[in-house]
Design a protein around this motif. Structure first.
Motif, short mmCIF file in Angstrom:
data_model
loop_
_atom_site.label_atom_id
_atom_site.label_comp_id
_atom_site.label_asym_id
_atom_site.label_seq_id
_atom_site.Cartn_x
_atom_site.Cartn_y
_atom_site.Cartn_z
N ALA A 106 0.89 -1.14 -0.48
CA ALA A 106 -0.21 0.20 0.20
C ALA A 106 0.84 0.91 0.02
O ALA A 106 0.75 2.00 -0.52
N GLU A 107 1.74 1.17 0.90
CA GLU A 107 2.80 2.43 0.75
C GLU A 107 3.43 2.42 -0.48
O GLU A 107 3.86 3.47 -1.17
N ALA A 108 3.86 1.26 -1.28
CA ALA A 108 4.78 1.60 -2.46
C ALA A 108 3.37 2.08 -3.78
O ALA A 108 4.37 2.63 -4.03
N LYS A 109 2.33 1.81 -3.35
CA LYS A 109 1.34 2.41 -4.20
C LYS A 109 1.54 3.84 -4.24
O LYS A 109 1.43 4.46 -5.02
N VAL A 110 0.75 4.12 -2.73
CA VAL A 110 0.51 5.58 -2.51
C VAL A 110 1.43 5.98 -3.29
O VAL A 110 1.69 7.28 -3.55
N ALA A 172 -2.84 4.97 2.87
CA ALA A 172 -2.68 4.32 2.70
C ALA A 172 -4.16 3.31 3.71
O ALA A 172 -4.51 1.53 2.82
N THR A 173 -4.80 3.49 4.31
CA THR A 173 -5.74 3.06 4.42
C THR A 173 -7.07 2.53 3.13
O THR A 173 -7.54 1.83 3.35
N LEU A 174 -7.20 3.78 2.28
CA LEU A 174 -7.62 3.61 1.41
C LEU A 174 -7.45 2.51 0.56
O LEU A 174 -8.24 2.05 -0.31
N GLU A 175 -5.87 2.33 -0.13
CA GLU A 175 -5.35 1.34 -1.08
C GLU A 175 -5.67 -0.04 -0.24
O GLU A 175 -5.60 -1.04 -0.51
N LYS A 178 -9.49 -0.92 -0.96
CA LYS A 178 -9.76 -0.75 -1.84
C LYS A 178 -10.55 -2.48 -2.53
O LYS A 178 -10.48 -3.62 -1.93
N ASN A 179 -12.26 -2.11 -2.66
CA ASN A 179 -12.92 -3.24 -3.18
C ASN A 179 -13.68 -4.36 -1.89
O ASN A 179 -13.70 -5.61 -2.55
N VAL A 180 -13.01 -3.31 -1.09
CA VAL A 180 -14.38 -3.29 -0.03
C VAL A 180 -14.99 -2.90 0.51
O VAL A 180 -14.96 -1.50 1.12
N PRO A 181 -16.55 -3.39 1.71
CA PRO A 181 -16.96 -1.66 2.18
C PRO A 181 -17.08 -1.21 3.00
O PRO A 181 -16.27 -1.74 3.67
N THR A 204 -13.29 -11.44 6.54
CA THR A 204 -14.23 -10.76 5.50
C THR A 204 -14.93 -9.75 6.01
O THR A 204 -16.22 -9.61 7.39
N VAL A 205 -15.08 -9.10 4.69
CA VAL A 205 -16.22 -8.20 5.13
C VAL A 205 -17.61 -8.07 4.90
O VAL A 205 -18.32 -8.11 3.48
N GLY A 206 -18.71 -7.86 5.15
CA GLY A 206 -19.91 -7.75 5.50
C GLY A 206 -20.41 -8.67 6.72
O GLY A 206 -20.15 -8.95 7.87
N PRO A 207 -22.05 -8.76 6.29
CA PRO A 207 -22.26 -9.64 7.47
C PRO A 207 -21.77 -10.46 8.12
O PRO A 207 -21.24 -11.79 7.61
#
Length: 389
Positions: A106-110, A172-175, A178-181, A204-207
């Motif tokens: 994430a840090e590398a991408k940002v 970094a948090t947003l990166e 990604k693709n997570v609710p 696993t993010v969700g109910p």
């Protein structure tokens, strides 16, 4: 078979210290958590545990008190060496390394730099190393549960870091999420990069699935927010036999993918834990001939199989449907035939045998060796099995 479930509710967000505090509030002994962390080779820290209240909710607060106040900068490779040389279990080492690599990517991408040149600032400090490795240890002490997490609130505003003043949620948090609710709400930094990495690595993010809650713990954060209780609630429970029978069907429609690739996808899906996989002919939009690719799996393997469908096919989307399966009890009965030994798969319910079938691969191998039709070996196996009943 029962399985352990850990459901996280980041009411006030999630951070590494909040996760550890919630684990302690669930009953993890502080001594059992601390002992393996002392083998990491980083000195000058201690745990400070207390009971605190946020919006009338009482829980455990945990500080990693560090003697040296200045931030330490560490490269990813340095941190990985500390973990590898420590006395953590193999599973805890794997988990902790996974979190740091997610943070590093994430840090590398940002920052637009290669992963090998990433140097952690806040995350490279002693307290963050203890938090992340502690989370890996805590999961083991909780019985290696399957982890689910409600969509975390990210917060708003700005934060001061080693890179200057940056917006919240920090990049970094947003990166990492990604693709997570997620939920864009709250004032201040509610979900930290470490918290985001823990969610991404383990949950696993969700109910949550249906479960019987046995324990509930509250990890209390440092700040006291006006609009919400700054706690991470963790519910530990079990999923019984009925809930365990709930599976996922993953499906995607394809009209631009080679049938040669689809055959390989089925093989790889079964290797990665799919309970079944199939391809059906379909007529799609604009009357194009296509295929319906389906996979049956449990919750544990869902993410990996979704990733496989995206990586190995041309799909732009995967549908997921929760289903219930009623399965017979299964066993294998070995029988002796004139051609050799064959395993017979037997399905029963309540002690009553309802189905039996000779294993095809056993029969095929023996048929090739004896140069006879496979059906002859199958018939001999079933005759031998019936004669034993």
């Amino acid at each position: 078979m029962d399985s352990t479930i850990l459901y996280l509710e980041p009411v006030g967000g999630i951070a590494g210290d909040m996760f550890l505090a919630a684990a302690l509030d669930l009953g993890v002994p502080l001594e059992a958590l601390e002992a393996p962390l002392r083998t990491l080779g980083v000195a000058g820290w201690t745990f400070a545990r207390s009971t605190q209240v946020r919006h009338a909710l009482s829980g455990t607060h945990l500080d990693v008190v560090v003697e040296k106040a200045a931030h330490e900068h560490r490269a990813l490779s340095e941190i990985e060496k500390l973990i590898a040389a420590s006395g953590l279990s193999a599973k805890a080492k794997e988990r902790a390394t996974k979190v740091f690599r997610l943070l590093g990517k994430a840090e590398a991408k940002v920052h637009g730099i290669p992963l090998e040149t990433v140097h952690f600032h806040e995350v490279g400090a002693v307290d963050s190393i203890v938090d992340i490795c502690g989370a890996a240890v805590a999961l083991e002490l909780l019985g290696d549960p399957e982890v689910f997490c409600a969509p975390p609130p990210l917060g708003s505003g700005t934060a001061r870091t080693a890179h200057g003043v940056i917006p919240v949620p920090v990049p970094a948090t947003l990166e990492l999420l990604k693709n997570v609710p997620v939920r864009f709400e709250g004032l201040g930094e509610l979900t930290t990069p470490t918290g985001a990495a823990l969610v991404r690595a383990f949950a696993t993010v969700g109910p949550p699935p249906e479960l019987v809650v046995e324990k509930t713990g509250y990890g209390v954060g440092t700040k006291d927010f006006a609009d919400r209780a700054n706690v991470l609630r963790a519910s530990l429970g079990r999923r019984g036999a009925d809930a365990a029978s709930r599976l996922w069907v993953l499906e995607t429609n394809l009209d631009d993918c080679s049938p040669q690739l689809l055959g390989l996808v089925l093989e790889k899906a079964l290797e990665k834990g799919a309970l079944d996989a199939w391809v059906l002919p379909a007529v799609m939009k604009k009357s194009r001939p296509g295929h319906l690719v389906g996979v049956l799996c449990d919750a544990e393997h869902r993410s990996a199989l979704e990733a496989l469908l995206f990586r190995e096919t041309t799909t732009l989307g995967v549908r997921a449907t929760s289903v219930e399966r009623t399965a017979l009890e299964r066993r294998f009965d070995p029988v002796t035939t004139p051609f050799g030994e064959v395993k017979v798969k037997v399905g029963s319910k309540g002690g009553e045998v309802l189905n039996a079938q000779a294993e095809l691969e056993d029969c095929r191998a023996l048929a090739e060796k004896a140069d006879v039709p496979v059906k002859d070996v199958q018939a001999a196996a079933m005759a031998a099995w019936r004669a034993r009943r």
